[in-house]
Motif scaffolding. Sequence first.
Motif, mmCIF file in Angstrom:
data_model
loop_
_atom_site.group_PDB
_atom_site.id
_atom_site.type_symbol
_atom_site.label_atom_id
_atom_site.label_comp_id
_atom_site.label_asym_id
_atom_site.label_seq_id
_atom_site.Cartn_x
_atom_site.Cartn_y
_atom_site.Cartn_z
ATOM 1 N N ASN A 185 16.049 81.572 33.524
ATOM 2 C CA ASN A 185 16.152 81.540 35.277
ATOM 3 C C ASN A 185 14.769 81.713 35.825
ATOM 4 N N PHE A 186 13.865 82.336 35.226
ATOM 5 C CA PHE A 186 12.627 82.587 35.789
ATOM 6 C C PHE A 186 11.964 81.038 35.844
ATOM 7 N N ALA A 187 12.200 80.404 34.474
ATOM 8 C CA ALA A 187 11.198 79.196 34.331
ATOM 9 C C ALA A 187 11.891 77.859 35.407
ATOM 10 N N ALA A 188 13.208 78.168 35.578
ATOM 11 C CA ALA A 188 13.938 76.988 36.313
ATOM 12 C C ALA A 188 13.692 77.547 37.780
ATOM 13 N N ALA A 189 13.207 78.659 38.156
ATOM 14 C CA ALA A 189 13.053 79.063 39.606
ATOM 15 C C ALA A 189 11.522 78.523 39.886
ATOM 16 N N ILE A 190 10.460 78.578 38.652
ATOM 17 C CA ILE A 190 9.110 78.201 38.986
ATOM 18 C C ILE A 190 9.392 76.555 39.056
ATOM 19 N N LYS A 191 9.951 75.913 38.126
ATOM 20 C CA LYS A 191 10.129 74.525 38.314
ATOM 21 C C LYS A 191 10.538 73.988 39.757
ATOM 22 N N GLN A 192 11.689 74.851 40.260
ATOM 23 C CA GLN A 192 11.972 74.390 41.570
ATOM 24 C C GLN A 192 11.054 74.451 42.586
ATOM 25 N N ARG A 193 10.276 75.493 42.381
ATOM 26 C CA ARG A 193 9.099 75.629 43.513
ATOM 27 C C ARG A 193 8.113 74.692 43.322
ATOM 28 N N GLU A 194 7.949 74.271 42.235
ATOM 29 C CA GLU A 194 6.884 73.230 41.827
ATOM 30 C C GLU A 194 7.422 71.738 42.503
ATOM 31 N N LEU A 195 8.637 71.423 42.281
ATOM 32 C CA LEU A 195 9.382 70.320 42.750
ATOM 33 C C LEU A 195 9.255 70.276 44.382
ATOM 34 N N ASP A 196 9.620 71.409 44.958
ATOM 35 C CA ASP A 196 9.519 71.551 46.423
ATOM 36 C C ASP A 196 8.319 71.517 47.064
ATOM 37 N N ALA A 197 7.262 72.015 46.369
ATOM 38 C CA ALA A 197 6.013 71.647 46.945
ATOM 39 C C ALA A 197 5.432 70.209 46.600
#
Length: 115
Positions: A40-52
């Motif tokens: 879940n932590f890795a997925a949240a980081i990936k989503q933030r990178e995609l959003d940026a």
Amino acid sequence: MEGPRDFWARFRDAAGGFASIATGLAAIGVPLVALYIGNNFAAAIKQRELDAQIVQIAVQVLRDDPAKVPGSPALRDWAIGMINRHSDIPLNSQAQEELRTTPLFFPSGFKKHAE
């Protein structure tokens, strides 16, 4: 009739069995919980990178002069929508209206950080 010693002997046997079961469950459960949390932590980081990255693309679109780019209104509306959806702070209605008709301007010192 069962005496007190027999009762406590059976109790110790049952408690030892329970401890073995609990240890086995913990040996399986703890790694599974750690895996779930890490995933879940890795997925949240990936989503933030995609959003940026999406916000960066939208900012690049908004930096172009709308008078010089054909099809600009629809593209600018898309960029404004992407910023509102993928950033933590959405644009207010006044900023959205200004961005529809004027290019996004960064001071010269700020350009180095925005690109």
